[in-house]
Motif scaffolding. Structure first.
Motif, PDB file in Angstrom:
ATOM      1  N   THR A 116      41.178  41.698  33.000  1.00 45.90           N
ATOM      2  CA  THR A 116      42.211  42.079  33.622  1.00 45.90           C
ATOM      3  C   THR A 116      41.691  43.642  32.907  1.00 45.90           C
ATOM      4  O   THR A 116      41.810  43.666  31.699  1.00 45.90           O
ATOM      5  CB  THR A 116      43.595  42.005  32.952  1.00 45.90           C
ATOM      6  OG1 THR A 116      44.181  40.769  33.242  1.00 45.90           O
ATOM      7  CG2 THR A 116      45.160  43.031  33.451  1.00 45.90           C
ATOM      8  N   LEU A 140      38.578  40.850  42.237  1.00 45.80           N
ATOM      9  CA  LEU A 140      40.486  40.102  42.761  1.00 45.80           C
ATOM     10  C   LEU A 140      41.237  41.726  43.620  1.00 45.80           C
ATOM     11  O   LEU A 140      41.836  41.600  44.076  1.00 45.80           O
ATOM     12  CB  LEU A 140      41.186  39.462  42.095  1.00 45.80           C
ATOM     13  CG  LEU A 140      40.532  38.265  41.534  1.00 45.80           C
ATOM     14  CD1 LEU A 140      40.646  37.890  40.714  1.00 45.80           C
ATOM     15  CD2 LEU A 140      40.175  37.349  42.632  1.00 45.80           C
ATOM     16  N   SER A 141      41.555  42.239  42.555  1.00 47.26           N
ATOM     17  CA  SER A 141      42.114  43.588  43.101  1.00 47.26           C
ATOM     18  C   SER A 141      41.569  44.966  42.676  1.00 47.26           C
ATOM     19  O   SER A 141      41.032  44.567  41.280  1.00 47.26           O
ATOM     20  CB  SER A 141      43.288  43.430  42.949  1.00 47.26           C
ATOM     21  OG  SER A 141      44.125  43.571  41.301  1.00 47.26           O
ATOM     22  N   GLY A 142      42.474  46.160  43.091  1.00 45.78           N
ATOM     23  CA  GLY A 142      40.924  47.840  42.383  1.00 45.78           C
ATOM     24  C   GLY A 142      40.032  47.950  42.702  1.00 45.78           C
ATOM     25  O   GLY A 142      39.682  47.418  43.409  1.00 45.78           O
ATOM     26  N   ARG A 143      39.195  48.482  42.249  1.00 42.41           N
ATOM     27  CA  ARG A 143      38.018  49.220  43.026  1.00 42.41           C
ATOM     28  C   ARG A 143      37.255  49.130  41.657  1.00 42.41           C
ATOM     29  O   ARG A 143      37.394  50.005  40.115  1.00 42.41           O
ATOM     30  CB  ARG A 143      37.810  50.425  43.396  1.00 42.41           C
ATOM     31  CG  ARG A 143      38.918  50.435  44.364  1.00 42.41           C
ATOM     32  CD  ARG A 143      38.400  51.588  45.563  1.00 42.41           C
ATOM     33  NE  ARG A 143      36.968  51.476  45.914  1.00 42.41           N
ATOM     34  CZ  ARG A 143      36.560  50.899  47.172  1.00 42.41           C
ATOM     35  NH1 ARG A 143      37.519  49.787  47.675  1.00 42.41           N
ATOM     36  NH2 ARG A 143      35.868  51.527  47.101  1.00 42.41           N
ATOM     37  N   PRO A 157      38.341  45.776  46.540  1.00 45.93           N
ATOM     38  CA  PRO A 157      38.844  43.668  46.548  1.00 45.93           C
ATOM     39  C   PRO A 157      38.815  42.573  47.809  1.00 45.93           C
ATOM     40  O   PRO A 157      38.025  43.443  48.641  1.00 45.93           O
ATOM     41  CB  PRO A 157      40.694  43.664  47.418  1.00 45.93           C
ATOM     42  CG  PRO A 157      41.102  45.691  46.299  1.00 45.93           C
ATOM     43  CD  PRO A 157      39.445  46.567  47.050  1.00 45.93           C
ATOM     44  N   THR A 173      36.058  50.744  36.047  1.00 46.67           N
ATOM     45  CA  THR A 173      37.487  51.082  36.997  1.00 46.67           C
ATOM     46  C   THR A 173      36.618  52.474  37.552  1.00 46.67           C
ATOM     47  O   THR A 173      37.053  53.218  36.874  1.00 46.67           O
ATOM     48  CB  THR A 173      38.434  50.873  36.546  1.00 46.67           C
ATOM     49  OG1 THR A 173      39.095  52.091  35.562  1.00 46.67           O
ATOM     50  CG2 THR A 173      38.910  49.066  36.392  1.00 46.67           C
ATOM     51  N   GLU A 177      43.928  53.272  39.400  1.00 47.76           N
ATOM     52  CA  GLU A 177      44.126  51.907  38.912  1.00 47.76           C
ATOM     53  C   GLU A 177      43.281  51.126  38.679  1.00 47.76           C
ATOM     54  O   GLU A 177      42.756  51.704  38.182  1.00 47.76           O
ATOM     55  CB  GLU A 177      44.635  50.950  40.765  1.00 47.76           C
ATOM     56  CG  GLU A 177      45.874  51.623  41.076  1.00 47.76           C
ATOM     57  CD  GLU A 177      45.850  50.655  42.964  1.00 47.76           C
ATOM     58  OE1 GLU A 177      45.631  49.415  42.557  1.00 47.76           O
ATOM     59  OE2 GLU A 177      46.344  51.307  43.456  1.00 47.76           O
ATOM     60  N   ALA A 179      42.169  47.165  37.739  1.00 47.64           N
ATOM     61  CA  ALA A 179      41.581  45.958  38.237  1.00 47.64           C
ATOM     62  C   ALA A 179      41.249  45.056  37.471  1.00 47.64           C
ATOM     63  O   ALA A 179      41.376  44.097  36.740  1.00 47.64           O
ATOM     64  CB  ALA A 179      40.000  46.466  38.200  1.00 47.64           C
ATOM     65  N   GLU A 180      41.522  43.614  38.524  1.00 47.19           N
ATOM     66  CA  GLU A 180      40.861  41.973  37.910  1.00 47.19           C
ATOM     67  C   GLU A 180      39.491  42.086  38.449  1.00 47.19           C
ATOM     68  O   GLU A 180      39.417  41.750  40.084  1.00 47.19           O
ATOM     69  CB  GLU A 180      42.079  41.427  38.871  1.00 47.19           C
ATOM     70  CG  GLU A 180      43.988  41.868  38.308  1.00 47.19           C
ATOM     71  CD  GLU A 180      43.544  41.216  36.514  1.00 47.19           C
ATOM     72  OE1 GLU A 180      43.800  40.056  36.658  1.00 47.19           O
ATOM     73  OE2 GLU A 180      44.826  41.483  35.908  1.00 47.19           O
TER      74      GLU A 180
END
Length: 191
Positions: A116, A140-143, A157, A173, A177, A179-180
């Motif tokens: 995370t 999973l999420s973010g850039r 993602p 990142t 935002e 990222a995951e």
């Protein structure tokens, strides 16, 4: 009153899927195994589907042809579960990162980690390597931007990058935002 032991016949012994897996791992057809063993295709098919049990002699013959031990068919599966949120927190050296091990701590064949990452989080200013043959990063999420010695890759993602752990790299990142991320190392970077 003394309790009776569990009836050994009450526990099903399912060896068919292991026999099928051993056969397929050697790229053998049921026809080929039938020809070598002298057993019928129908019988082998029923054994692989656990619809019938082979005799000891047939089982030994099958195992010899498939190059597996008879005992391996009866071993308990090696299954270990890491419930959500219980994996130990680890530190691979990134900045703005919380990392949790998802695979069992002692697993040496593969290591899975979830990161995370806060906005601005990164793997460091210098390129680094990991002691693993293969490294996989899944977003999973973010850039995330992954930097190699010759280029940068922008991942969003659902994107995944696979490379040798010995390839110098780093990451960061992108945007406001976090990222995951899921990281996979094979074999495990440390056990």
């Amino acid at each position: 009153m003394r309790s009776l032991p569990v009836d050994p016949n009450s526990r099903p012994v399912a060896i068919g899927s292991r026999l099928r897996a051993a056969r397929k791992a050697q790229y053998l057809t049921i026809d080929e195994v039938a020809e070598v063993t002298g057993l019928t295709k129908g019988f082998l098919s029923r054994v692989e589907r656990d619809l019938t049990s082979p005799s000891v002699a047939s089982l030994i013959t099958l195992c010899d042809v498939l190059s597996i031990s008879v005992g391996s068919l009866f071993e308990a599966p090696d299954v270990r579960v890491v419930p959500a949120g219980t994996g130990p927190q680890i530190n691979f050296g990134g900045t703005g990162v919380e990392e949790r091990l998802l695979s069992p701590r002692g697993e040496s064949r593969v290591q899975v980690m979830r990161s995370t990452v806060s906005a601005g989080g990164h793997g460091g200013g210098q390129l680094y390597t990991i002691a693993a043959e293969v490294e996989v990063l899944h977003v999973l999420s973010g850039r995330v931007s992954v930097r190699f010695s010759d280029r940068d890759w922008e991942l969003g993602p659902g994107d995944t990058v696979t490379f040798r752990g010995s390839e110098p790299h780093s990451w960061r990142t992108e945007g406001d935002e976090g990222a995951e991320l899921i990281w996979v190392f094979a074999p495990a970077a440390w056990a």
